[in-house]
Design a protein around this motif. Structure first.
Motif, PDB file in Angstrom:
ATOM      1  N   HIS A  44       0.847  -1.193   0.000  1.00 35.16           N
ATOM      2  CA  HIS A  44       0.000   0.000   0.000  1.00 35.16           C
ATOM      3  C   HIS A  44       0.886   1.248   0.000  1.00 35.16           C
ATOM      4  O   HIS A  44       1.866   1.331   0.725  1.00 35.16           O
ATOM      5  CB  HIS A  44      -0.909  -0.003   1.234  1.00 35.16           C
ATOM      6  CG  HIS A  44      -1.895   1.114   1.225  1.00 35.16           C
ATOM      7  ND1 HIS A  44      -3.056   1.060   0.482  1.00 35.16           N
ATOM      8  CD2 HIS A  44      -1.880   2.316   1.839  1.00 35.16           C
ATOM      9  CE1 HIS A  44      -3.714   2.191   0.645  1.00 35.16           C
ATOM     10  NE2 HIS A  44      -3.029   2.959   1.470  1.00 35.16           N
ATOM     11  N   GLY A  45       0.527   2.220  -0.814  1.00 32.91           N
ATOM     12  CA  GLY A  45       1.252   3.479  -0.862  1.00 32.91           C
ATOM     13  C   GLY A  45       2.537   3.431  -1.662  1.00 32.91           C
ATOM     14  O   GLY A  45       3.312   4.382  -1.643  1.00 32.91           O
ATOM     15  N   LYS A  46       2.789   2.349  -2.365  1.00 30.72           N
ATOM     16  CA  LYS A  46       4.021   2.198  -3.146  1.00 30.72           C
ATOM     17  C   LYS A  46       3.687   2.120  -4.626  1.00 30.72           C
ATOM     18  O   LYS A  46       2.623   1.647  -5.025  1.00 30.72           O
ATOM     19  CB  LYS A  46       4.762   0.913  -2.752  1.00 30.72           C
ATOM     20  CG  LYS A  46       5.149   0.827  -1.307  1.00 30.72           C
ATOM     21  CD  LYS A  46       6.386   1.627  -1.057  1.00 30.72           C
ATOM     22  CE  LYS A  46       6.836   1.433   0.388  1.00 30.72           C
ATOM     23  NZ  LYS A  46       8.078   2.040   0.673  1.00 30.72           N
ATOM     24  N   SER A  47       4.638   2.548  -5.442  1.00 29.54           N
ATOM     25  CA  SER A  47       4.468   2.369  -6.874  1.00 29.54           C
ATOM     26  C   SER A  47       4.876   0.941  -7.237  1.00 29.54           C
ATOM     27  O   SER A  47       5.607   0.286  -6.500  1.00 29.54           O
ATOM     28  CB  SER A  47       5.298   3.395  -7.651  1.00 29.54           C
ATOM     29  OG  SER A  47       6.655   3.237  -7.355  1.00 29.54           O
ATOM     30  N   PHE A  48       4.380   0.461  -8.362  1.00 28.68           N
ATOM     31  CA  PHE A  48       4.679  -0.895  -8.799  1.00 28.68           C
ATOM     32  C   PHE A  48       4.878  -0.918 -10.302  1.00 28.68           C
ATOM     33  O   PHE A  48       4.403  -0.048 -11.037  1.00 28.68           O
ATOM     34  CB  PHE A  48       3.570  -1.870  -8.391  1.00 28.68           C
ATOM     35  CG  PHE A  48       2.213  -1.489  -8.917  1.00 28.68           C
ATOM     36  CD1 PHE A  48       1.812  -1.854 -10.191  1.00 28.68           C
ATOM     37  CD2 PHE A  48       1.346  -0.749  -8.137  1.00 28.68           C
ATOM     38  CE1 PHE A  48       0.568  -1.490 -10.676  1.00 28.68           C
ATOM     39  CE2 PHE A  48       0.093  -0.386  -8.616  1.00 28.68           C
ATOM     40  CZ  PHE A  48      -0.296  -0.754  -9.888  1.00 28.68           C
ATOM     41  N   SER A  49       5.601  -1.928 -10.751  1.00 24.83           N
ATOM     42  CA  SER A  49       5.802  -2.184 -12.172  1.00 24.83           C
ATOM     43  C   SER A  49       6.133  -3.660 -12.317  1.00 24.83           C
ATOM     44  O   SER A  49       7.082  -4.149 -11.701  1.00 24.83           O
ATOM     45  CB  SER A  49       6.949  -1.324 -12.720  1.00 24.83           C
ATOM     46  OG  SER A  49       7.178  -1.636 -14.084  1.00 24.83           O
ATOM     47  N   THR A  50       5.349  -4.360 -13.104  1.00 26.65           N
ATOM     48  CA  THR A  50       5.602  -5.789 -13.328  1.00 26.65           C
ATOM     49  C   THR A  50       5.021  -6.202 -14.665  1.00 26.65           C
ATOM     50  O   THR A  50       4.172  -5.507 -15.224  1.00 26.65           O
ATOM     51  CB  THR A  50       5.035  -6.655 -12.186  1.00 26.65           C
ATOM     52  OG1 THR A  50       5.612  -7.950 -12.251  1.00 26.65           O
ATOM     53  CG2 THR A  50       3.528  -6.757 -12.258  1.00 26.65           C
ATOM     54  N   SER A  51       5.477  -7.329 -15.169  1.00 26.61           N
ATOM     55  CA  SER A  51       4.987  -7.851 -16.440  1.00 26.61           C
ATOM     56  C   SER A  51       4.518  -9.292 -16.287  1.00 26.61           C
ATOM     57  O   SER A  51       5.066 -10.046 -15.494  1.00 26.61           O
ATOM     58  CB  SER A  51       6.088  -7.806 -17.498  1.00 26.61           C
ATOM     59  OG  SER A  51       6.427  -6.479 -17.803  1.00 26.61           O
ATOM     60  N   PHE A  52       3.517  -9.624 -17.058  1.00 25.62           N
ATOM     61  CA  PHE A  52       2.979 -10.975 -17.137  1.00 25.62           C
ATOM     62  C   PHE A  52       3.135 -11.449 -18.577  1.00 25.62           C
ATOM     63  O   PHE A  52       3.002 -10.652 -19.504  1.00 25.62           O
ATOM     64  CB  PHE A  52       1.479 -10.999 -16.815  1.00 25.62           C
ATOM     65  CG  PHE A  52       1.116 -10.506 -15.452  1.00 25.62           C
ATOM     66  CD1 PHE A  52       0.895 -11.407 -14.410  1.00 25.62           C
ATOM     67  CD2 PHE A  52       0.954  -9.146 -15.192  1.00 25.62           C
ATOM     68  CE1 PHE A  52       0.518 -10.970 -13.160  1.00 25.62           C
ATOM     69  CE2 PHE A  52       0.583  -8.695 -13.946  1.00 25.62           C
ATOM     70  CZ  PHE A  52       0.370  -9.610 -12.922  1.00 25.62           C
ATOM     71  N   ARG A  53       3.348 -12.725 -18.765  1.00 30.49           N
ATOM     72  CA  ARG A  53       3.393 -13.310 -20.104  1.00 30.49           C
ATOM     73  C   ARG A  53       2.321 -14.390 -20.186  1.00 30.49           C
ATOM     74  O   ARG A  53       2.185 -15.198 -19.275  1.00 30.49           O
ATOM     75  CB  ARG A  53       4.770 -13.903 -20.376  1.00 30.49           C
ATOM     76  CG  ARG A  53       4.933 -14.402 -21.778  1.00 30.49           C
ATOM     77  CD  ARG A  53       6.365 -14.212 -22.255  1.00 30.49           C
ATOM     78  NE  ARG A  53       6.570 -14.829 -23.538  1.00 30.49           N
ATOM     79  CZ  ARG A  53       6.243 -14.282 -24.698  1.00 30.49           C
ATOM     80  NH1 ARG A  53       5.688 -13.093 -24.715  1.00 30.49           N
ATOM     81  NH2 ARG A  53       6.453 -14.898 -25.839  1.00 30.49           N
ATOM     82  N   ARG A  54       1.553 -14.373 -21.269  1.00 30.38           N
ATOM     83  CA  ARG A  54       0.487 -15.338 -21.447  1.00 30.38           C
ATOM     84  C   ARG A  54       0.495 -15.897 -22.874  1.00 30.38           C
ATOM     85  O   ARG A  54       0.943 -15.225 -23.809  1.00 30.38           O
ATOM     86  CB  ARG A  54      -0.892 -14.698 -21.199  1.00 30.38           C
ATOM     87  CG  ARG A  54      -1.108 -14.192 -19.784  1.00 30.38           C
ATOM     88  CD  ARG A  54      -1.192 -15.346 -18.798  1.00 30.38           C
ATOM     89  NE  ARG A  54      -1.631 -14.942 -17.493  1.00 30.38           N
ATOM     90  CZ  ARG A  54      -0.840 -14.591 -16.495  1.00 30.38           C
ATOM     91  NH1 ARG A  54       0.467 -14.574 -16.676  1.00 30.38           N
ATOM     92  NH2 ARG A  54      -1.335 -14.256 -15.318  1.00 30.38           N
ATOM     93  N   THR A  55      -0.054 -17.100 -23.014  1.00 25.84           N
ATOM     94  CA  THR A  55      -0.251 -17.725 -24.318  1.00 25.84           C
ATOM     95  C   THR A  55      -1.714 -18.117 -24.417  1.00 25.84           C
ATOM     96  O   THR A  55      -2.273 -18.691 -23.479  1.00 25.84           O
ATOM     97  CB  THR A  55       0.647 -18.969 -24.479  1.00 25.84           C
ATOM     98  OG1 THR A  55       2.014 -18.569 -24.361  1.00 25.84           O
ATOM     99  CG2 THR A  55       0.432 -19.631 -25.828  1.00 25.84           C
TER     100      THR A  55
END
Length: 137
Positions: A44-55
């Protein structure tokens, strides 16, 4: 998957009833499970950055193109690459990635990714949550 969602080894063992354990190797795999839902646990209160890969697999008509439509609140940016998938045959597979960036100022933030060919819509929920695992031991 449970380890990636924040479960500790003692809680995992309560759930599974065996001697499973959580470590770095299995904590990182939850994002890349090929599920239709995109879920990210963050602080909570933090920035985030992530990636998902899907097929995905074409179970519709041959020679179809699906375009990515994203609906998200202002505090999340959802980027889909590529932003369209063109299929030539039934059961053909295509891969894509979804990048989430934003700021978690609420306990749960949700959006949606829709793949649409103009007639058919395939919806995938996108959820960012900050709730703490009540079983952290």
């Amino acid at each position: 998957m449970l380890c990636g969602e924040g479960y500790t080894t003692p809680i995992l063992r309560l759930v599974t009833g065996d001697l499973s354990s959580c470590g770095f190797a299995n904590n990182e795999t939850a994002l890349d499970l090929n599920y239709p839902t995109f879920a990210l646990h963050t602080q909570h209160g933090k920035s985030f950055s992530t990636s998902f890969r899907r097929t995905v697999t074409n179970v519709g008509v041959s020679n179809s193109t699906y375009y990515a439509i994203v609906n998200a609140p202002s505090n999340i940016k959802i980027n889909v690459e590529p932003n369209f998938l063109s299929f030539e045959a039934l059961l053909e597979k295509k891969s894509f990635s979804v990048k989430l960036e934003g700021y978690s100022d609420e306990s749960i933030i949700s959006g949606v990714l829709i793949w649409s060919d103009g007639t058919h819509n395939v919806r995938s929920p996108v959820v960012v949550y900050t709730g703490q695992n009540p079983y952290n031991l």
